[in-house]
Design an enzyme around this catalytic site. Structure first.
Site, short mmCIF file in Angstrom:
data_model
loop_
_atom_site.label_atom_id
_atom_site.label_comp_id
_atom_site.label_asym_id
_atom_site.label_seq_id
_atom_site.Cartn_x
_atom_site.Cartn_y
_atom_site.Cartn_z
N LEU A 35 -4.44 -0.34 7.22
CA LEU A 35 -3.29 0.53 7.48
C LEU A 35 -3.78 1.97 7.36
CD1 LEU A 35 -0.44 -1.17 5.36
CD2 LEU A 35 -0.91 -1.46 7.80
N ASP A 36 -3.24 2.86 8.20
CA ASP A 36 -3.61 4.27 8.11
C ASP A 36 -3.31 4.81 6.72
OD1 ASP A 36 -4.16 4.09 10.80
OD2 ASP A 36 -2.30 5.07 11.44
N VAL A 37 -4.00 5.89 6.35
CA VAL A 37 -3.78 6.52 5.05
C VAL A 37 -2.30 6.85 4.84
CG1 VAL A 37 -4.26 8.58 3.66
CG2 VAL A 37 -6.12 7.47 4.91
N THR A 46 0.30 5.42 6.32
CA THR A 46 1.20 4.30 6.59
C THR A 46 1.30 3.42 5.37
OG1 THR A 46 0.62 4.31 8.94
CG2 THR A 46 1.63 2.31 8.10
N LYS A 88 0.81 -1.21 0.00
CA LYS A 88 0.00 0.00 0.00
C LYS A 88 0.85 1.27 0.00
CE LYS A 88 -2.11 2.14 3.45
NZ LYS A 88 -1.95 3.56 3.03
#
Length: 285
Positions: free
Chosen positions: A114-116, A118, A71
């Site tokens: 996962l955070d935006v 990260t 990602k």
């Protein structure tokens, strides 16, 4: 008002869509017992995944049951009320990947997030079997999640465990915080490298709370470099040309939902994190 952020509620009040006893309330007005609150709710946003190409998202592994992606930063796991940018599900749909329909419509196939900001390895379920088995595996903590983080200062001790409950920060709706009434949260860390002003650490998550690593490291007074939301020095972020937290999901290990074989996937640091790390190592910061 579940599901609507404080800022959205404030917008509704400003637009006159919320009244108390027929009057639009002012800032800090108190609500008395038996008051009638009238709310004109906005039309719910359509969160159904839409094909949205993300050309920078590499596929690390794919079979009939799962797909593991690398990602990029700035990409959410799925669409939400508070983020209208690109997301993993939209990118997969755009590339023709068929996903399970299990789970809420806007999160089909999502078993962890996962955070935006990260980056790194993230698995998505393609089959019903994979969705069920992986949800159970994450719930039972049998999935290995390893992160690397560049944090300010030098943690003391250099290796340790943070066990502190995490809940919503009521002062700032978009943030999380260590709270006595929060959910149990456990983070294990080891220092890999110490340099002037910062340390590269490896983190093993035992639980998977929202913003867990960022909150726990901030609570130790060693926030992730670049993480202005959780107390990082914005001057350092600027000098490193870092527009997000230095946090990367470097390894993901799981038992395949169909075969039971243990599989491990690894993700390399993206360019912006490598550049910031090189600058810190050079001692120029």
């Amino acid at each position: 008002m579940t599901g609507i952020s404080r800022s959205k509620v404030a917008d509704l009040i400003a637009a006159g869509d919320i009244t108390v006893d027929g009057v639009v309330p002012g800032k800090s007005d108190r609500v008395e017992a038996d008051a009638l609150i009238d709310i004109t709710m906005p039309k719910p946003a359509n969160l159904e995944p839409q094909p949205t190409p993300v050309h920078a998202m590499e596929v690390l592994y794919e079979d009939e049951d799962i797909i593991v992606v690398d990602k990029p930063a700035g990409v959410a796991a799925h669409a939400s009320q508070n983020f209208d940018g690109p997301n993993v599900l939209g990118a997969l749909l755009a590339s023709g990947v068929r996903l399970t329909t299990s789970g809420p419509q806007e999160r089909m196939g999502i078993v962890h997030r996962l955070d935006v900001g990260t980056t790194g390895a993230m698995v998505v379920a393609k089959s019903e079997l994979a969705y069920t088995m992986l949800k159970r595996a994450f719930r039972e903590r049998s999935v290995t999640k390893v992160y690397h983080a560049l944090v300010q200062g030098h943690p003391d001790p250099m290796s340790g465990t943070v066990e502190a409950p995490i809940g919503r920060d009521h002062r700032h709706q978009w943030r999380m915080a260590v709270r006595a009434d929060g959910k149990p949260s456990i983070t294990h860390y080891d220092t890999l490298e110490a340099m002037a002003g910062a340390s590269l650490i490896e983190v093993h998550l035992e639980t998977g709370r929202t913003h867990q690593i960022r909150v726990h490291m901030s609570a130790l007074k060693h926030p992730c470099v670049g993480d202005d939301m959780y107390g990082a020095d914005p001057r350092l972020s600027e000098r490193l040309s870092l527009e997000r937290q230095w946090l990367h999901a470097v390894r993901l290990g799981l038992h395949h939902p169909r075969t039971g074989h243990f599989m491990q996937f690894q993700s390399q640091y993206p360019q912006d994190l490598r550049h910031a790390l090189d600058l810190m190592r050079s001692g120029l910061m």
